[in-house]
Design an enzyme around this catalytic site. Structure first.
Site, PDB file in Angstrom:
ATOM      1  N   GLY A 155       0.835  -1.193   0.000  1.00  0.00           N
ATOM      2  CA  GLY A 155       0.000   0.000   0.000  1.00  0.00           C
ATOM      3  C   GLY A 155       0.868   1.240   0.000  1.00  0.00           C
ATOM      4  CD  GLN A 175       3.242   5.643   2.754  1.00  0.00           C
ATOM      5  OE1 GLN A 175       2.267   5.137   2.225  1.00  0.00           O
ATOM      6  NE2 GLN A 175       4.201   4.929   3.327  1.00  0.00           N
ATOM      7  CB  CYS A 207       4.969   2.134   7.564  1.00  0.00           C
ATOM      8  SG  CYS A 207       4.514   3.621   6.647  1.00  0.00           S
ATOM      9  CG  LEU A 208       6.500   0.943   1.514  1.00  0.00           C
ATOM     10  CD1 LEU A 208       6.009   1.291   0.112  1.00  0.00           C
ATOM     11  CD2 LEU A 208       7.575  -0.134   1.459  1.00  0.00           C
ATOM     12  CG  HIS A 232      -0.882   1.166   7.220  1.00  0.00           C
ATOM     13  ND1 HIS A 232       0.009   0.686   8.152  1.00  0.00           N
ATOM     14  CD2 HIS A 232      -0.171   1.985   6.412  1.00  0.00           C
ATOM     15  CE1 HIS A 232       1.200   1.215   7.929  1.00  0.00           C
ATOM     16  NE2 HIS A 232       1.125   2.010   6.866  1.00  0.00           N
ATOM     17  CD  GLU A 233      -1.203   2.418   2.699  1.00  0.00           C
ATOM     18  OE1 GLU A 233      -0.751   3.573   2.628  1.00  0.00           O
ATOM     19  OE2 GLU A 233      -0.501   1.443   3.006  1.00  0.00           O
ATOM     20  CG  HIS A 247       0.165   6.668   5.485  1.00  0.00           C
ATOM     21  ND1 HIS A 247       1.281   7.151   6.127  1.00  0.00           N
ATOM     22  CD2 HIS A 247       0.398   5.350   5.276  1.00  0.00           C
ATOM     23  CE1 HIS A 247       2.145   6.153   6.306  1.00  0.00           C
ATOM     24  NE2 HIS A 247       1.638   5.047   5.802  1.00  0.00           N
TER      25      HIS A 247
HETATM   26 NI    NI Z   1       2.485   3.145   5.773  1.00  0.00          NI
END
Ligand code: NI
Length: 189
Positions: A46, A51, A105-106, A147-148, A151
């Site tokens: 995701g 991000q 998380c990236l 989660h997204e 963000h």
């Molecule tokens: Ni994340």
């Protein structure tokens, strides 16, 4: 399809609340393609607008069994991917029943933590054709969407951790934050 530079923990854009799209144009469709390519290259499941430094309500996910990550590949041909794109996604209802999962998380590399979330969520969103949707999700899709969407509201998974779990990763988070601040300072210098 360019791979977009990721933003990391400590970057203020990760704490911004993303704004909605009024309409869908070619620019948004191109951005969605680039975000999918970026997600696959980073072996994520995701990716949200914040991000990549764009505080707009756009997110892509791929929770399919044959995602590059599930297959252990670093990326996959763009024409062949199963990325789902959600614009203006909001959670409007959720189940009382919840569950926990070890999230990463990236934008927070090397950090994982156990997060409790509702098992099912009702999401409203717009697709790339401008059509509006309203549906319930469960399983991994519900997990990743929460989660997204977090963000997009400036919330990170580490915000949900227990006090003990937060203490355990505090050092790693501080190091990441410092690296990010040094990078941002050198870029603006
Ligand atoms: Ni994340």
């Amino acid at each position: 399809m360019p791979i977009l530079p990721l933003r990391y923990y400590g970057d203020p854009v990760l704490r911004e609340k993303a704004t909605c799209y009024e309409a869908v144009g070619d620019e948004v469709r191109r951005l969605a393609e680039d975000m999918a390519a970026t997600m696959y290259a980073a072996r994520g499941i995701g990716l949200a607008g914040n991000q990549i430094g764009i505080a707009r309500r756009i997110l892509v996910i791929d929770v399919s069994d044959d995602s590059p990550r599930a297959r252990g590949e670093s990326r996959e041909p763009a024409a062949n991917h199963n990325a789902e794109v959600y614009l203006n996604a909001e959670i409007v209802d959720s189940s009382v029943e919840d569950g926990d999962y070890n999230e990463g998380c990236l934008s927070i590399p090397g950090v994982e933590g156990n997060v409790w979330r509702p098992s099912r969520v009702r999401v409203t969103w717009m697709d790339l054709d401008g059509n509006k949707h309203d549906d319930w999700f469960d399983g991994m899709r519900a997990r990743v969407l929460q989660h997204e969407i977090d963000h997009l509201d400036g919330v990170l998974f580490v915000d949900h951790l227990s006090m003990n779990d937060r203490k355990a990763i505090a050092g790693a988070l501080n190091r990441l934050k410092q690296e990010t601040q040094e990078r941002l300072e050198s870029e603006s210098a």
